[in-house]
Enzyme design. Structure first.
Site, PDB file in Angstrom:
ATOM      1  N   GLU A 149      -3.068 -80.802  71.809  1.00 17.07           N
ATOM      2  CA  GLU A 149      -2.230 -81.388  71.842  1.00 17.07           C
ATOM      3  C   GLU A 149      -0.954 -80.643  70.870  1.00 17.07           C
ATOM      4  O   GLU A 149      -1.993 -79.800  69.253  1.00 17.07           O
ATOM      5  CB  GLU A 149      -2.459 -82.701  71.055  1.00 17.07           C
ATOM      6  CG  GLU A 149      -0.436 -83.573  70.368  1.00 17.07           C
ATOM      7  CD  GLU A 149       0.656 -82.543  69.267  1.00 17.07           C
ATOM      8  OE1 GLU A 149       0.603 -82.340  69.235  1.00 17.07           O
ATOM      9  OE2 GLU A 149      -0.258 -84.072  68.409  1.00 17.07           O
ATOM     10  N   CYS A 199       4.201 -83.486  64.490  1.00 18.73           N
ATOM     11  CA  CYS A 199       4.495 -82.184  66.192  1.00 18.73           C
ATOM     12  C   CYS A 199       5.325 -83.246  66.096  1.00 18.73           C
ATOM     13  O   CYS A 199       5.814 -83.143  67.280  1.00 18.73           O
ATOM     14  CB  CYS A 199       3.341 -82.845  66.789  1.00 18.73           C
ATOM     15  SG  CYS A 199       2.017 -82.188  65.663  1.00 18.73           S
TER      16      CYS A 199
END
Length: 543
Positions: free
Chosen positions: A293, A327
């Protein structure tokens, strides 16, 4: 030995404590913070069940008070990475052969320890080491870590229970084996829970792991390792090393037993490691599993039917909680011109009341940027925006690093929907707004979709159901986690499996069975109770 079939406790999300004035947890957490600040600790690496000290000590300082020293950790080198790999391989067979119930009990106990005696300690470590508020630490280092352990154990049991069909003469079985080799977990600074999940998800499925945390997350990583040790994790299952990325990569990515990579971090680093794995593919015993990720350029799309108060709250919470260092943090916002004056007015009022400072003061909404490198990078973006005639800093834009790395919540208004801060990931408290003509909703959806290389999180705000449906369809590939009338941060394990595609990663959904399946290699077993004794088939007969 008992032949009973066991069922794990049903996983439920850990309740989030409020830490409101007068609550017992508020006083307990403040005492834990005071205790942590009152002493300097020495943090060793942990390899093969042993504390390893290199003698090369590196200071750990709170980002909001960098003159204070919390302790020192022992910086390692390539020899320690080799040691960790060997320890993982030595421990592998015994760990893989352990009953799944025994593995489950270790991580269920780890969850119980974090929920109880270690809760204040892990939250205080995260607050001080990574500059998080009490609420941000509680939802991350306590609750989400606990949820990962409990739900991943449940997913493991469910995976093992899935079996193929059989008939009266055949018994078909599906065996989920650990990967053939060791797994490398490379974890970031911004979420202690990610540092908890990335090494333990493969370990729960029977793998052994070499774990390298970010140097700015070592303080809380040490607490996690203490939890694993107290929970009864066998020596060598998870090996904690404090080395640079290139040092780790040199030893790990050239080892024939490298079998998997679990990563959260920058797109650039992920690209580099993927390339190294590809270049070395001929030396590995098996094709390594790559799960990553890698960030986002997360958005809020506002329809002209949206309620301004809800939009403003989503921008401030989604964009500025934990200083935008998520994120999933809101980074670009598309607002129709008919709503912009009201949204701007409400945002000005809220930002004026927002406080920023050290984590010790619970009235602060924001704290400090993680380190000087990140701080300087963000300041450069702000100063470039200040000089650009096509954009305007309408809120914030100030910064100071005399005591800690503080940057005000900053809002940039741009006339160019492809301005650099609408496109590039900044990873800080900077939100850029583009005001579009309210009659060009669908055209703006197309613009939004094509603006960024990332596809992690995003949100649509609207009361109009048709607009919601249109946005959901047109932005189908723009976000792996899509939110309707909610901020695009705060995914909960078991409720919103987390991950994105495009340049945001492999979308293997942390906090779900999807991720756990990446850490096993299935074997099908067929047992025939009535094997044939003649090679001839009926169709071969003449009559």
């Amino acid at each position: 030995m008992s032949q009973k079939i066991f069922h794990v406790p049903e996983a439920v999300n850990e309740p989030v404590r409020s830490y409101a004035p007068g609550t017992p947890e508020r006083g307990a957490l403040k005492r834990a913070i005071e205790e942590a600040r009152s002493k300097e600790i020495e943090i060793p690496m942990f390899i093969g069940g042993k504390e390893i000290k290199s003698g090369n000590l590196v200071a750990i300082r709170p980002p909001h008070d960098f003159k204070h020293i919390l302790g020192h950790y022992h910086q390692g080198d390539g020899s320690h990475v080799k040691m960790a790999i060997n320890a993982a391989l030595i421990a592998k067979e015994k760990w893989a052969d352990m009953s799944w119930q025994a593995r489950a009990s270790i991580f269920l106990k780890a969850a119980s320890l974090l929920a109880g005696p270690y809760r204040d300690k892990i939250n205080a470590a995260t607050m001080l080491g990574q500059s998080k508020t009490a609420f941000q630490a509680e939802t991350d280092s306590a609750c989400e870590s606990i949820d990962f352990f409990r739900f991943n154990v449940q997913y493991m049991a469910e995976i093992y229970s899935h079996q193929p069909q059989s008939d009266s003469n055949t018994w078909n079985r599906l065996e989920q084996r650990p990967l053939e080799g060791f797994v490398f977990a490379l974890t970031p600074f911004n979420f202690t829970s990610i540092a908890a999940n990335l090494p333990t998800a493969p370990a729960i499925m029977g793998n052994t792991v070499v774990w390298k945390p970010s140097k700015t997350q070592v303080y809380a990583a040490h607490v996690l390792m203490d939890v694993y040790r107290e929970a009864g994790l066998p020596d060598g299952v998870i090996n904690l090393v404090f080395v640079s990325g290139p040092v780790a990569g040199k030893e790990i990515l050239t080892h024939p037993d490298f079998a998997g990579f679990h990563f959260t971090g920058s797109t650039e680093v992920f690209h580099s490691i993927w390339k190294q794995i590809g270049d070395n593919i001929q030396i590995y015993k098996t094709y390594p599993r790559i799960v990553g990720e890698t960030g986002g350029k997360d958005f809020i799309m506002v329809h002209d039917s949206a309620k301004p108060e809800q939009v403003v709250t989503a921008i401030i919470r989604g964009g500025f909680e934990y200083q935008g260092q998520k994120c999933s943090a809101v980074s670009r916002v598309y607002i129709p011109d008919n709503l912009w004056p009201k949204i701007k007015e409400l945002m000005a009022k809220d930002l004026k009341s927002l406080k920023m400072g050290g984590v010790e003061d619970f009235s602060n909404f924001m704290n400090a940027i993680i380190d000087e490198v990140s701080y300087d990078n963000l300041v450069e973006y702000i100063e470039n925006a200040r000089k650009d005639p096509d954009v305007e800093i309408i809120f914030g834009g100030n910064y100071d690093k005399s005591k800690g790395y503080f940057i005000e919540p900053t809002v940039i208004l741009t006339k160019d929907p492809r301005y650099v801060t609408m496109v590039e990931e900044l990873f800080g408290p900077v939100v850029t707004i583009y005001v579009y003509e309210s009659g060009k909703f669908e055209e703006t959806l197309v613009l939004l979709d094509k603006t960024s290389i990332y596809a992690l999180t995003g949100a649509i705000f609207a009361k109009n159901k048709e607009a919601i449906e249109t946005a959901t369809k047109k932005l189908v590939n723009a976000a792996g986690n899509f939110y309707i009338n909610d901020k695009p941060t705060g995914a909960v394990v078991g409720q919103q499996p987390f991950g994105g595609s495009r340049a945001s990663g492999t979308n293997d959904k942390a906090g779900s069975m999807i991720n756990m399946l990446r850490w096993v290699s299935p074997r099908t077993i067929k047992e025939n109770f009535s094997p044939p004794e003649d090679y001839r088939y009926p169709f071969m007969n003449e009559k």
